[in-house]
Every structure is written in C-alpha cells, then in structure tokens.
Design a protein around this motif. Structure first.
Motif, short mmCIF file in Angstrom:
data_model
loop_
_atom_site.label_atom_id
_atom_site.label_comp_id
_atom_site.label_asym_id
_atom_site.label_seq_id
_atom_site.Cartn_x
_atom_site.Cartn_y
_atom_site.Cartn_z
N ARG A 249 -5.61 1.45 7.38
CA ARG A 249 -5.89 2.80 6.87
C ARG A 249 -6.54 3.64 7.97
O ARG A 249 -6.25 4.82 8.13
N THR B 215 5.64 3.42 2.80
CA THR B 215 4.70 2.43 2.27
C THR B 215 4.31 1.46 3.40
O THR B 215 4.90 1.49 4.48
N VAL C 1 0.85 -1.19 0.00
CA VAL C 1 0.00 0.00 0.00
C VAL C 1 0.89 1.24 0.00
O VAL C 1 1.86 1.32 0.76
N ASN C 2 0.55 2.20 -0.84
CA ASN C 2 1.30 3.44 -0.93
C ASN C 2 0.79 4.47 0.10
O ASN C 2 -0.27 4.28 0.68
N THR C 3 1.55 5.53 0.30
CA THR C 3 1.06 6.72 1.01
C THR C 3 1.70 7.92 0.31
O THR C 3 2.57 7.75 -0.55
N LEU D 214 -4.30 10.85 2.42
CA LEU D 214 -2.96 10.35 2.72
C LEU D 214 -2.39 9.54 1.55
O LEU D 214 -1.30 8.98 1.63
N MET E 138 -3.36 6.69 0.35
CA MET E 138 -3.16 5.27 0.69
C MET E 138 -3.79 4.35 -0.35
O MET E 138 -4.75 3.63 -0.08
N ASP E 139 -3.23 4.37 -1.55
CA ASP E 139 -3.72 3.54 -2.64
C ASP E 139 -3.05 2.17 -2.60
O ASP E 139 -1.86 2.06 -2.27
N PHE F 234 -3.95 4.92 10.38
CA PHE F 234 -3.24 6.06 9.79
C PHE F 234 -4.12 7.32 9.90
O PHE F 234 -3.62 8.40 10.20
N GLU F 235 -5.41 7.15 9.63
CA GLU F 235 -6.34 8.28 9.68
C GLU F 235 -6.37 8.92 11.06
O GLU F 235 -6.32 10.13 11.20
N PRO G 116 -7.75 8.40 4.54
CA PRO G 116 -6.84 7.55 3.76
C PRO G 116 -6.66 8.07 2.34
O PRO G 116 -5.57 7.98 1.77
#
Lengths: 138, 483
Positions: free
Chosen positions: B308, B234, B107-109, B322, B324-325, B311-312, B319
């Motif tokens: 996610r 990531t 997962v990216n950020t 951010l 987060m894809d 992170f939120e 997400p």
C-alpha cells in the motif's frame, strides 16, 4: 562415480544420492542439499561446526543430519560445502561441517529449501553401493 | 511412470479410487477432474498418495483431491482429509504441509487500467525495492522474543496494532488473522530463531505479489458486493509462515513418527506420521501450528501494508483514497476443527487442507456480514502469464468439507522447467505480452515459467462445473514480484 543426481518430482526437488559407504552417503547427501541451495563453484571458507545427533533408524538419522545443517544455514547463514563424518552407526552421527558465511554473497543463493521430507525415504544397498532418494520441500 | 490403479468415473467431474484398491484404506478416494486432467494425474504418484491418505485413523467419507492435485510428500498437494475427533481421529502435520498457512490475499483499488499502465514500471520497481523477497531476505519487523511470542498468539491483530494496516483489514481475514488456541510454549526455540527477522518477507519459489486487472466478471451480483468491475486494478499476495512454520512442521513430523508405534497406527508413508487429535502430542502440534498460522497472517498483513505504501508513493494518494481495501485473506495449507453433519449426526472433525482452499457457503456464521449473502471469497492464483480467479463458496461444497482448489498445480518439475527455458528470457517473453516480472533469486523465473503449470482456467472450470465453488471474476497479471 557421481555423488548425486536430480530426479523428477513435479512440485518439489528430488535427488538420488550415491555412496561407497553409509558415511559417504551422508556426506554426499549434505553436499547435494547445499549444491541446490547455492552455487558451490570455487567456494572457499573455514567456518566449522560440530554436529552430534541420535535417531531411531538410519533414515531418520539422515533427515536429522540434513535438518541440522539446514537449521544452521538459516540461523547462522553459513553455506556448507565440506563434510567430515567422524563417527557413524545406524543411530548416531558425529561430524564436522565446513563452510563460509553468506555475507554479501547473496547472489550465490539459488533455491530456498524449506525442509527435508521423509517421503518414501529408504537407504538401499546393492553390491556394496549405497543409494537413497530424498525429496526436499521447496 | 503411469499410475495403473483404478479410477472409476462417477460423473464428468468426479472419480473414485475404491477402498478395496489397497488393504488398509478406510474410505474411498475421490478426485475432482475432467477426463483430460486424469491423464496428467496418472502421470505422477498423486493418486497413490490419495489412496495412502485413506489409511489415516478416523478419516470420514473420502480422501479428497482437488483438480490441481499433484505429487507431494505424504498427502498430495491439493488433498483434503477430515478425521472424526471422537473416534480417535488423527492430526497429521505432513498433511497440512511445511508452509503452515501458506495462503492468498486479494486487495482492491479504485484505479483503472488506463491510470496504472503509464506508471506500471515505477510501480513494479517500487514493489521490488520495498518488499523483501528471496532466500535470506530480512523483514521490516524487528521484535524481541517476548514480543514475538505475542505476535504468535495475536497474529495479524498484533501487526495492525503496531501500525501495519487498519482494524477493518482483520474483518476480511480468515479467523480475523488470529486463530484462537495458539500456544507459544509449544513452539521450539529453533522455530523462533528461524522465524525471527522474517516477518514481512515474501519468501521465494512460487510466492509472489502481483498487480492485476479484472478482465471478466461472471457474477454481477457478487462482484458488486466486492466492488469489482472489468478494467479495475487489483493486487494479490501469496506467502506463508516462512522458516517458523517449516521448523514447526519438521519437528512435529519427526516426533510423530514415534506416535505411530505408541498409538498402533499403520500408514504406508512415514511422511503421514500422525497422532490422535486429543493426544498430548496432537494437542501440542495444534497449539504450535496455530502459532505458525498467526505468524503467516501477520506476515501477509505486513506485506500488504508495505505494498500500500508503494502505491501511495507512486500515485501520490493515500491507500484509503486509492480504495485499497482488503477483499479477503484465506489460507490454503491449514488444519481446522469444524463441525459437519455425518450420517445424521453432528460431528467435530479435524479438516486437513494441504493446497486446498476453505470455501464456506452463504449464511455461514464465520463470514463477515457483508459477504453473508454471497459466500466466502475463494482466491485461486494461476501462473504469472495467464489468469487468476475470485470465486465464492457454495452449499454443495459440503461434500468436500467446504474445500476447493488452490491454484494451477505444476505439470513440469523445476529442473524440467529450467532446461526447457534454457537460452530464453522469460522476463522478455512476458514483457512482450505486457507483463512486467522481477525476481530476486536466480532461476526462479524459469522454474515458475507459465508452461510449468496446468492451465488454471481448466482447474476453475472443474470446481465451478462440479459446483463446489462459483466463479465471480477473472484477473490477468500486469506486474509480478517473485522471491
């Protein structure tokens, strides 16, 4: 005589189990599995289940027996530590397993065993002593 | 014990076990490794297992082993075998593994290392608190049996439709997280029971969730497509199908021991029990295996959603804001029906990958449109102290049925790792390197200590140099949650 010892296996966990009879071998194999899963030191309990199984060979019966206990552990959350093998021939087992519910004692749990494998499984007999090597997938 | 069988050097990266090594081998064994790794490979029984796999009826070309190969049960971990369906080729549950669709998700950020560093402790504690992990943990999704049957048929789509994530996540999941042909009726009551309440749990042992930072880019063009650059944070998830998959493999392995007599199949290890792909037993297993695969995609989707949300909370942004894809989700324990050109004819093969990652080349029809030019993302995790990699598939990998390595591969047994780490704090050692690790099961950190693994950098070197996949980016760990 020791009930079992761990043997080297790179990815999974292997045990060599001993017994003066096939009955004792089955009992000690079950003990070894739960000794890996949980800390059995000083454990007490009186939850019991009865097990009756059939198979085509002693080795398959051994895997079925351990699988049955593993299934009961994962669905009823009972740590088993004592086993009475009531009847056993090469293709049929009748037994009783005693344990305690995990309940709030999750810190007793050490290792998640995913399955009992058939890899190189062979029950050996030498001078009246039985042994078998079992690989658990963890 | 050192394995004494023949390993003939083909080139710097390829080694052959000739099929005359053992009577009953139908094809050669082919191992990918460098000279030094061959020493490790000879020190356990993995090479013998590569030879044993060559007994499988219908196997074509080779019994393959990736550079992270190690001793498993039946087929080695890191093994690949393809069987010709029309030539009575078999499916072997033990050659996919108990943890069906164990796999990786990256997962990216849009966060930079400097933004995450000051909040790293909060982030790792948050992930540890909110993501169920360890033996006996229960998941977030509580479903009735009727709903669970739908989950097995629809996989990640089912959980997305129930609020765990977003539609485009499915575009970046192998098989869209929903492999067709899953048959919930082929899954036993016992498997349902073991799977119940475990959706959305990480598991234990080598399963993990890791926050990491990109520290090297090898392929600028591909990195741009993935929207990755050095210094970017990531997240990687490693998990599988939990008790449901283990129970499916267990029951069908047992049933297929009988098939060895029924179909007159000779294999040197009961754990290689198998049945023709087109037999009733083979079809039933494949229907159940696909259910477990869908369960695992649903599980990783759910884990990503939970992460996610953490992170939120920590960064006080959604997400989406951010960035987060999902970059990709790919299985490394699975069986697939795929078409290949064998000796000038197109053939339908059943490809077993056990501890091996699918690596489709550029232009492959199953790739998402965005990745058509660069090839399928391949996610290879290392141990928790060193690196992980993102690679892409290549045309050259046709020789491995588009398969490549899946990880570092163990060199120490778990008990050897525990005894070597006695009296040490692995958590403190890693913290001194700036890596925060948390685990909910006793002994996990010692069992999973970095020194218990091969160096993933060398594994990746071999697959890159042999041309069966191509390096894109290297990551290093910042924070790790273990089961």
């Amino acid at each position: 005589m020791k009930r079992y010892e761990q043997i080297e296996h790179t990815a999974d966990i292997g045990v060599r189990v001993y017994g003066a009879s096939v009955k004792e071998l089955f009992k000690n194999a079950a003990f070894s599995m739960f000794d890996i899963i949980a800390d059995l030191e000083g454990i007490r309990g009186s939850v019991e289940i009865d097990v009756e199984l059939k198979a085509e060979s002693p080795e398959e019966l051994l895997v079925n027996w351990l699988d049955e206990l593993l299934y009961n552990f994962y669905t009823k959350w009972i740590i088993f530590f004592d086993f009475d093998i009531l009847e056993l021939d090469g293709r049929r087992i009748k037994a009783r397993a005693r344990g305690r519910h995990v309940g709030e004692n999750r810190n007793r749990l050490k290792t998640e065993i995913k399955a009992v494998t058939y890899h190189n499984l062979k029950i050996k007999e030498e001078g009246g002593q039985y042994s078998v090597e079992i690989i658990f997938d963890v | 014990m050192i394995w004494q069988g023949p390993l003939e050097k083909i080139d710097d990266w390829r080694w052959r076990i000739p099929k005359d090594y053992k009577q009953g081998m139908r094809v050669d064994g082919l191992l990918y490794a460098d000279e030094e790794m061959i020493g490790d490979i000879r020190s356990d029984r993995a090479a013998e297992q590569v030879a044993n796999v060559a007994f499988l009826p219908g196997i074509v070309k080779y019994s393959l082993a990736m550079p992270d190969v190690h001793w498993g049960y039946g087929m080695p971990i890191g093994g690949v075998a393809a069987t010709d369906v029309e030539a009575d080729g078999v499916v072997s549950p033990g050659s996919i593994g108990y943890d069906i669709n164990c796999g990786m998700r990256l997962v990216n950020t849009n966060l930079k290392l400097e933004e995450v560093k000051p909040r790293l402790k909060d982030l790792v504690y948050g992930l540890y608190n909110d993501i169920p992990a360890g033996v006996g943990s229960k998941g977030d999704i509580k479903v009735s049996e009727k709903e669970e049957r739908k989950l097995l048929a629809e996989g990640a789509r089912w959980v997305v439709e129930h609020g765990y994530g977003r539609g485009e996540d499915l575009d970046y999941t192998e098989e869209h997280g929903e492999i067709r042909g899953a048959d919930p009726d082929a899954v036993s009551q016992r498997a349902y029971e073991r799977g119940k309440a475990q959706s959305g749990t990480l598991g234990s042992g080598n399963h993990f969730l890791e926050v990491q930072v990109v520290d090297e880019i090898y392929d600028e063009e591909a990195a741009k497509v993935f929207d990755l650059e050095a210094g970017r944070v990531t997240m990687m998830i490693h998990s599988g199908s939990r008790g449901l998959g283990y129970q499916v493999c267990d029951e069908y392995s047992r049933d297929m021991i009988k098939c060895l007599t029924k179909y007159n199949i000779d294999v040197p290890d009961r754990q290689l029990a198998c049945a023709p792909v087109n037999s009733p037993e083979g079809k039933a297993y494949i229907g159940a295996m696909k259910c477990a695969a869908n369960y695992a995609w649903a599980n990783r989707q759910c884990l990503m959603h939970l992460a996610r949300s953490v992170f939120e909370k920590v960064f006080k942004a959604s997400p989406r804001d951010l960035g987060m894809d999902l970059i990709y989700d790919v299985a490394h324990n699975i069986g697939k029906l795929e078409k290949y050109n064998i000796d000038g004819r197109e053939k339908l093969l059943f490809v077993h990958r056990k501890g091996a990652t699918r690596a489709f080349p550029p232009e492959h029809p199953e790739l998402p449109a965005r990745y058509k030019k660069i090839g399928q993302p391949v996610i290879i995790p290392g141990d928790m102290g060193r690196n992980s990699y993102l690679l892409v598939g290549t045309k050259k990998a046709e020789e491995t049925f588009y398969s490549t390595a899946h990880g570092a591969g163990r060199v120490l047994s778990r008990s050897a790792a525990i005894s070597r780490c006695r009296g040490r704090s692995i958590a403190r050692e890693l913290e001194s390197k700036g890596i925060i690790v948390m685990s909910s099961t006793r002994d996990t950190l010692a069992e999973e200590a970095p020194e218990a693994y091969k160096d993933v950098n060398r594994v990746v070197d071999v697959v890159h140099s042999a041309g069966i996949s191509k390096r894109v980016a290297r990551m290093r760990p910042l924070g790790v949650i273990k089961g």
